[in-house]
Design a protein around this motif. Structure first.
Motif, PDB file in Angstrom:
ATOM      1  N   PHE A  32      -1.693 -12.745  -0.152  1.00  0.00           N
ATOM      2  CA  PHE A  32      -1.492 -11.554  -0.980  1.00  0.00           C
ATOM      3  C   PHE A  32      -2.488 -10.470  -0.567  1.00  0.00           C
ATOM      4  CE2 PHE A  32      -0.443 -15.301  -3.571  1.00  0.00           C
ATOM      5  CZ  PHE A  32       0.919 -15.082  -3.727  1.00  0.00           C
ATOM      6  N   GLU A  33      -2.047  -9.598   0.339  1.00  0.00           N
ATOM      7  CA  GLU A  33      -2.930  -8.543   0.850  1.00  0.00           C
ATOM      8  C   GLU A  33      -2.889  -7.334  -0.078  1.00  0.00           C
ATOM      9  OE1 GLU A  33      -1.699  -7.814   4.815  1.00  0.00           O
ATOM     10  OE2 GLU A  33      -2.544  -9.671   5.607  1.00  0.00           O
TER      11      GLU A  33
ATOM     12  N   PRO B 151      -4.403  -3.859  -1.874  1.00  0.00           N
ATOM     13  CA  PRO B 151      -5.199  -2.718  -1.401  1.00  0.00           C
ATOM     14  C   PRO B 151      -6.689  -2.943  -1.658  1.00  0.00           C
ATOM     15  CG  PRO B 151      -3.305  -1.964  -2.656  1.00  0.00           C
ATOM     16  CD  PRO B 151      -3.359  -3.450  -2.825  1.00  0.00           C
ATOM     17  N   LYS B 152      -7.518  -2.444  -0.754  1.00  0.00           N
ATOM     18  CA  LYS B 152      -8.970  -2.666  -0.841  1.00  0.00           C
ATOM     19  C   LYS B 152      -9.545  -2.133  -2.149  1.00  0.00           C
ATOM     20  CE  LYS B 152     -12.991  -2.608   2.190  1.00  0.00           C
ATOM     21  NZ  LYS B 152     -13.005  -4.075   2.290  1.00  0.00           N
ATOM     22  N   GLU B 153      -8.994  -1.018  -2.630  1.00  0.00           N
ATOM     23  CA  GLU B 153      -9.527  -0.416  -3.864  1.00  0.00           C
ATOM     24  C   GLU B 153      -9.229  -1.273  -5.104  1.00  0.00           C
ATOM     25  OE1 GLU B 153      -5.631   1.843  -2.882  1.00  0.00           O
ATOM     26  OE2 GLU B 153      -7.377   1.029  -1.816  1.00  0.00           O
ATOM     27  N   ASP B 154      -8.297  -2.240  -4.950  1.00  0.00           N
ATOM     28  CA  ASP B 154      -7.953  -3.110  -6.088  1.00  0.00           C
ATOM     29  C   ASP B 154      -8.699  -4.442  -6.062  1.00  0.00           C
ATOM     30  OD1 ASP B 154      -6.181  -1.196  -6.937  1.00  0.00           O
ATOM     31  OD2 ASP B 154      -4.424  -2.142  -6.026  1.00  0.00           O
ATOM     32  N   GLU B 155      -9.509  -4.667  -5.022  1.00  0.00           N
ATOM     33  CA  GLU B 155     -10.132  -5.976  -4.834  1.00  0.00           C
ATOM     34  C   GLU B 155     -11.008  -6.407  -6.005  1.00  0.00           C
ATOM     35  OE1 GLU B 155     -12.142  -6.211  -1.090  1.00  0.00           O
ATOM     36  OE2 GLU B 155     -10.263  -6.327   0.058  1.00  0.00           O
ATOM     37  N   LYS B 156     -11.788  -5.493  -6.572  1.00  0.00           N
ATOM     38  CA  LYS B 156     -12.669  -5.869  -7.686  1.00  0.00           C
ATOM     39  C   LYS B 156     -11.859  -6.275  -8.908  1.00  0.00           C
ATOM     40  CE  LYS B 156     -16.615  -4.495 -10.501  1.00  0.00           C
ATOM     41  NZ  LYS B 156     -16.022  -5.185 -11.675  1.00  0.00           N
ATOM     42  N   ALA B 157     -10.837  -5.501  -9.224  1.00  0.00           N
ATOM     43  CA  ALA B 157      -9.984  -5.820 -10.378  1.00  0.00           C
ATOM     44  C   ALA B 157      -9.293  -7.167 -10.186  1.00  0.00           C
ATOM     45  CB  ALA B 157      -8.951  -4.720 -10.584  1.00  0.00           C
ATOM     46  N   ILE B 158      -8.843  -7.424  -8.940  1.00  0.00           N
ATOM     47  CA  ILE B 158      -8.175  -8.694  -8.630  1.00  0.00           C
ATOM     48  C   ILE B 158      -9.154  -9.854  -8.760  1.00  0.00           C
ATOM     49  CG2 ILE B 158      -7.133 -10.027  -6.744  1.00  0.00           C
ATOM     50  CD1 ILE B 158      -5.994  -7.215  -5.821  1.00  0.00           C
ATOM     51  N   ALA B 159     -10.370  -9.662  -8.246  1.00  0.00           N
ATOM     52  CA  ALA B 159     -11.402 -10.700  -8.349  1.00  0.00           C
ATOM     53  C   ALA B 159     -11.722 -11.006  -9.813  1.00  0.00           C
ATOM     54  CB  ALA B 159     -12.667 -10.248  -7.616  1.00  0.00           C
ATOM     55  N   ASP B 160     -11.749  -9.969 -10.647  1.00  0.00           N
ATOM     56  CA  ASP B 160     -12.020 -10.164 -12.083  1.00  0.00           C
ATOM     57  C   ASP B 160     -10.924 -11.003 -12.739  1.00  0.00           C
ATOM     58  OD1 ASP B 160     -14.344  -8.714 -11.886  1.00  0.00           O
ATOM     59  OD2 ASP B 160     -13.469  -6.834 -12.636  1.00  0.00           O
TER      60      ASP B 160
ATOM     61  N   GLY C 255      13.272  -6.782  -1.198  1.00  0.00           N
ATOM     62  CA  GLY C 255      12.021  -6.072  -1.423  1.00  0.00           C
ATOM     63  C   GLY C 255      10.821  -6.978  -1.662  1.00  0.00           C
ATOM     64  N   LEU C 256      10.908  -8.236  -1.190  1.00  0.00           N
ATOM     65  CA  LEU C 256       9.785  -9.156  -1.371  1.00  0.00           C
ATOM     66  C   LEU C 256       8.627  -8.777  -0.451  1.00  0.00           C
ATOM     67  CD1 LEU C 256      11.502 -12.661  -1.684  1.00  0.00           C
ATOM     68  CD2 LEU C 256      10.755 -11.136  -3.488  1.00  0.00           C
ATOM     69  N   PRO C 257       7.391  -9.116  -0.848  1.00  0.00           N
ATOM     70  CA  PRO C 257       6.220  -8.776  -0.029  1.00  0.00           C
ATOM     71  C   PRO C 257       6.297  -9.400   1.362  1.00  0.00           C
ATOM     72  CG  PRO C 257       5.556  -9.569  -2.199  1.00  0.00           C
ATOM     73  CD  PRO C 257       7.023  -9.815  -2.080  1.00  0.00           C
ATOM     74  N   LYS C 258       5.635  -8.763   2.332  1.00  0.00           N
ATOM     75  CA  LYS C 258       5.628  -9.244   3.724  1.00  0.00           C
ATOM     76  C   LYS C 258       5.113 -10.678   3.809  1.00  0.00           C
ATOM     77  CE  LYS C 258       3.498  -8.434   8.226  1.00  0.00           C
ATOM     78  NZ  LYS C 258       2.859  -9.765   8.294  1.00  0.00           N
TER      79      LYS C 258
END
Length: 205
Positions: free
Chosen positions: A36-37, A39-48, A173-176
């Motif tokens: 699940f790649e 966006p870099k700007e979402d990494e903190k929210a995802i980690a939380d 439309g599924l993710p790559k």
């Protein structure tokens, strides 16, 4: 909103699968990030979200039910989600019994058959154990009995190719990352079919 719900659910279920055996390994985290790649700007929210979710595995059934309620008409998406959870569970090279129990329960909630579950399980198990494509494993990958004749085998093979073909999933439309997993599954399905076909051909002579 639907996409946001799916992303949050995927993160939570991935965390709970990773923690099912009592600990989350670095390999499992790396596998999650690879599949699940975000966006870099979402990494903190995802980690939380991931860190909160892994604190307890108890509510994985409820999350799975919510996912099914929203995506019950998208069977291919549910199957590919289960595929991705298998990837995380097998990241450390071993499927813990608790992980298998969770995955089986999730597949039940997704209304998938035992044959569909066994097919995914055998693809990952074969890959993890570096086993040869044994005949027994091939039948399980296709989700059919060893008594099936060549016509039944061929019919089932064509159904699976149609269901998991990357072009079809891409059109949905599924993710790559899901498309890449489908490609891996397609290779295993082709290998299994050829293995059975050759065995039946040899038995004729």
């Amino acid at each position: 909103q639907k996409e946001e719900f799916f992303a949050t659910s995927v993160i939570a279920l991935s965390a709970k699968i990773a923690k099912a055996d009592g600990k989350v390994s670095k390999t499992e985290i790396l596998t999650f990030k690879k599949i699940f790649e975000f966006p870099k700007e979402d990494e903190k929210a995802i980690a939380d979200i991931f860190n909160v979710a892994k604190d307890s595995v108890d509510d994985y059934k409820e999350i799975s039910k919510q996912v099914f309620d929203v995506f019950k008409n998208d069977k291919s998406l549910l199957i590919e989600l289960l595929n991705s959870l298998f990837s995380i569970a097998y990241a450390d090279g071993y499927l813990h019994p608790k992980e298998k129990t969770m995955l089986l329960e999730i597949s039940h909630i997704f209304n998938l058959s035992r044959e569909e579950f066994d097919s995914i399980f055998n693809i990952f198990n074969k890959s993890s154990n570096k086993e040869k494509n044994t005949l027994k494993c091939s039948y399980k990958i296709l989700g059919i009995s060893e008594e099936s004749d060549i016509n039944q085998v061929t019919t089932r093979y064509r159904e699976l190719i149609k269901e998991y073909h990357p072009d079809r999933l891409q059109g949905m439309g599924l993710p790559k990352e899901f498309i890449d997993l489908a490609n891996t599954k397609l290779v295993a399905i082709n290998d299994a079919f050829n293995n059975i076909k050759n065995e039946k051909k040899n038995n004729k002579f």
